[in-house]
Design an enzyme around this catalytic site. Structure first.
Site, PDB file in Angstrom:
ATOM      1  N   ASP A 370      -9.659  -2.576  31.929  1.00  0.00           N
ATOM      2  CA  ASP A 370      -8.595  -2.525  30.883  1.00  0.00           C
ATOM      3  C   ASP A 370      -7.471  -3.548  30.958  1.00  0.00           C
ATOM      4  O   ASP A 370      -7.199  -3.732  32.256  1.00  0.00           O
ATOM      5  CB  ASP A 370      -8.091  -1.178  30.985  1.00  0.00           C
ATOM      6  N   THR A 522      -9.445  -4.303  25.633  1.00  0.00           N
ATOM      7  CA  THR A 522      -8.226  -4.239  25.243  1.00  0.00           C
ATOM      8  C   THR A 522      -7.930  -3.766  23.912  1.00  0.00           C
ATOM      9  O   THR A 522      -8.949  -4.093  22.929  1.00  0.00           O
ATOM     10  CB  THR A 522      -7.349  -5.439  25.516  1.00  0.00           C
TER      11      THR A 522
END
Ligand code: AMP
Length: 680
Positions: A370, A522
């Site tokens: 992430d 993302t």
């Protein structure tokens, strides 16, 4: 008072728990302590000596005569029986427990072996034709006790690390009362809000916030961070860490159960107790080996009788087979490695919550990061500065001074960057904000403005080409361009963006070196994601992914046949962390409340992902080696014990069988300890 008692149960539990491997999935030693085996071993050793001296067979072998007196012939029987009753009791009791649990194992085999030897010998002594096995029985029991004693000591040492964690906490703290007086109080009487004095070199007694003082603190034992961490007013300190040169006054925010240390110990304990696949395999192997041993014993017995061997020879062979095949070491092979590897992990900032995740890590093919807060800091900074006619630091110093009174996130980014470059900011006069455009102020007699592209448009000016090109580049990377303007002149352009962590590049490189693919996930725009991926050398980008779709992206990769790890901050990434083969929670700091994720990276350092892989591979190798040392050797040992080579004069006495069996246990224990040398 009773409240205070509840404060540090871990500590007491860790100290009382004898051997504790019961938590690691096998409980054959429940209730047996190291001291008990030690005492019984020494007593049985002494009782065995007369049984050996007066044994007619040994007298023949070594050509001596033991003193004769009435009843001397019964000495081996009397002492053999004593050893059987006193030393063998442990094993008979263990067998009873195993049978009650319907889980026949090692204790059952040992008990069967010594029971057969005892009953047969007793029958012979009472007149049944044959040759009694008293000395064999006595040495067998004694050696078994020795083996168990050594084994339990090794388990104890392997688990010592958890106790080392518990020992980090000092026993007492210096509490500050009315201003400057201190009183020494037991740590479990501290309460939230107390002010404590931490002297140089002392342990920090509770989690807290520094109220005054300045020092550097060694946090290696909790976070794995090897450099001392500077602390002054407002910084958080962690219970169990060690203060350096200065004195600190600390306001307590967490004691006992609530401390990060207690949380870490809970996790370590949980992880050591969590059933792993390797453990399940080892347990099945142990059961299988028990069945094989019983079968081999029965076959040995009838085969020798069938070939016309004497009853004492037959029984000796059978007893040796039962003893040598004990899946003793097998019970230790995996739990010891688990105990050592989880503690090793904890000591270097890798908290294993679920063993299965760690076991999978060695087969990783892809790691998905992430972006925000993982590869980046999750906070904006100036990531590039381009100037026209002034120095970069000077531009930042002036711009930050203008921003000083602004609450805008861009202002915070400039101020933090200036602070990190240790710039001293001059006073500003006449601060004013230009909503939607930027801010202005007078610094050192200069009228300055700071703002985005809209500011230039409003002032109807254009940046010099060098700055304009730079700004265009920032835009392509999805970074905000902020200008410093004096009058009609643009002095500098800053790129403001979520700053990449300095460690991230190396983290990606290390994973690539292991042949592992790296992906970025993302919610940010494609441009931002691409820019970060390019900077870090990341292979695949998933941009503009909504939080609820993150797990689906992981599944997509898994559908391609890959074993995937997800690294995230554990908050909005929870579903993705759970979906991945290994969920790695980062950014948790010492907040061990992270519930998703199999492994928690205490240091929030993305480079630690490759260390998880290294730990996983090292512990897997150790488990395999241990399973071989624990069980594999039986392929040779059982036939040997059964007397397959008797025609060549090679036969093993029961005690030799016991020595081999114990040796395998000791090898397994030592081999597991060698894991500590693994490079993470
Ligand atoms: P806002 O609508 O407040 O987010 O501001 C819109 C734009 O104005 C931002 O994207 C910046 O380009 C600029 N801006 C606003 N406040 C500031 C500030 N304090 N410093 C620099 N630029 C600013």
């Amino acid at each position: 008072m009773s409240h205070a008692h509840h404060h540090r149960p871990e500590r007491r539990q860790a100290a009382d728990d004898d051997g504790g491997v019961s938590q690691a999935g096998h409980n054959k030693h429940a209730g047996h302590s190291v001291e008990m085996f030690r005492t019984r071993f020494w007593v049985c050793l002494v009782l065995t000596i007369p049984a050996l001296i007066w044994e007619p067979m040994l007298q023949d072998w070594f050509g001596y005569r033991a003193p004769e007196f009435p009843g001397a012939a019964y000495i081996p029987a009397v002492f053999g029986t004593a050893v059987f009753l006193y030393g063998g009791h442990v094993f008979l009791q263990g067998a009873a427990r195993e049978l009650a649990d319907r889980l026949p194992g090692m204790m059952t085999l040992i008990a069967l072996a010594i029971l057969v030897a005892f009953l047969y010998s007793a029958a012979v002594t009472l007149g049944f034709p044959g040759h009694a096995l008293w000395w064999e029985l006595a040495t067998l029991v004694t050696i078994m006790l020795l083996g168990h004693w050594i084994e339990m000591r090794s388990i104890f040492q392997a688990q010592g690390a958890l106790k080392e964690l518990a020992k980090l906490l000092p026993d007492t703290a210096l509490r500050l009362v009315d201003g400057d007086k201190t009183e020494e109080v037991p740590v479990d009487q501290l309460e939230d809000g107390d002010l404590v004095l931490v002297r140089p070199g002392a342990g920090v007694p509770a989690d807290g916030t520094v109220k005054s003082g300045r020092s550097s603190v060694n946090e290696a034992m909790i976070t794995g961070e090897s450099n001392p961490v500077d602390k002054d007013e407002g910084d958080r300190v962690i219970a169990g860490t060690v203060n350096g040169q200065g004195s600190l006054r600390v306001a307590v925010t967490g004691t006992g159960e609530e401390t990060a240390l207690a949380g870490i110990m809970r996790l370590v304990e949980q992880a050591q107790g969590s059933r792993s696949r390797a453990q399940a395999l080892a347990d099945r192997a142990a059961f299988f080996l028990t069945v094989v041993a019983l079968g081999a014993g029965v076959i040995t017995f009838f085969a020798w009788l069938f070939f016309g061997a004497t009853l004492d020879f037959t029984i000796t062979r059978t007893v040796t087979v039962l003893v040598i095949a004990c899946p003793h070491a097998l019970g230790l092979a995996v739990p010891l490695v688990i105990a050592i590897s989880t503690t090793m992990g904890a000591q270097s900032g890798l908290l294993v919550r679920d063993r299965r995740g760690l076991e999978e890590a060695r087969n990783l093919q892809a790691v998905v990061f992430d972006k925000t807060g993982t590869l980046t800091r999750g906070e904006h900074r100036v990531v590039e500065t381009v100037t026209d006619g002034i120095a970069e630091n000077e531009a930042l110093r002036l711009a930050a001074a203008v921003e000083r009174d602004s609450e805008h996130p861009i202002a915070q980014a400039l101020l933090k960057s200036a602070e990190e470059s240790e710039l001293k900011l001059p006073q500003a006069q006449g601060f004013g904000s230009l909503p939607g455009h930027g801010v202005e102020a007078e610094i050192e007699g200069r009228r300055l403005k700071v703002g985005g592209p809209a500011l230039l448009k409003k002032l109807d000016i254009v940046a010099p080409s060098g700055l304009a090109n730079a700004a265009a580049r920032f835009g392509e990377r999805g970074q905000a361009a902020i200008y410093l303007v004096e009058g009609k002149t643009v002095l500098a352009a800053f790129a403001v963006a979520d700053a990449v962590r300095p460690e991230s590049r190396e983290a990606v490189e290390r994973l690539h070196a292991e042949g592992i693919e790296v992906a970025l996930l993302t919610g940010d725009s494609q441009a931002v994601a691409d820019a970060v991926a390019r900077e870090l050398g990341i292979d695949t980008v998933f941009a503009q992914v909504l939080p609820e779709d993150k797990a689906a992206k992981i599944e997509e990769l898994q559908a391609g046949g890959k074993r995937v790890a997800m690294v995230g901050d554990g908050v909005n990434d929870a579903p993705a962390l759970v979906t991945a083969d290994i969920g790695i929670a980062i950014g948790a700091g010492t907040d061990v409340a992270v519930e998703a994720g199999d492994v928690v990276l205490v240091r929030s350092d993305p480079r630690d992902v490759s260390r998880i892989v290294a730990l996983s591979r090292a512990s897997y190798r150790k488990m395999l080696q241990n399973l071989w040392w624990a069980a594999g050797y039986n392929i040779v040992a059982i036939p040997l014990a059964a007397g397959v080579l008797a025609w060549a004069g090679i036969i093993l006495a029961p005690a030799v069988g016991a020595i081999l069996m114990s040796a395998s246990t000791v090898i397994v224990a030592i081999n597991a300890q060698l894991l500590r040398g693994a490079k993470l």
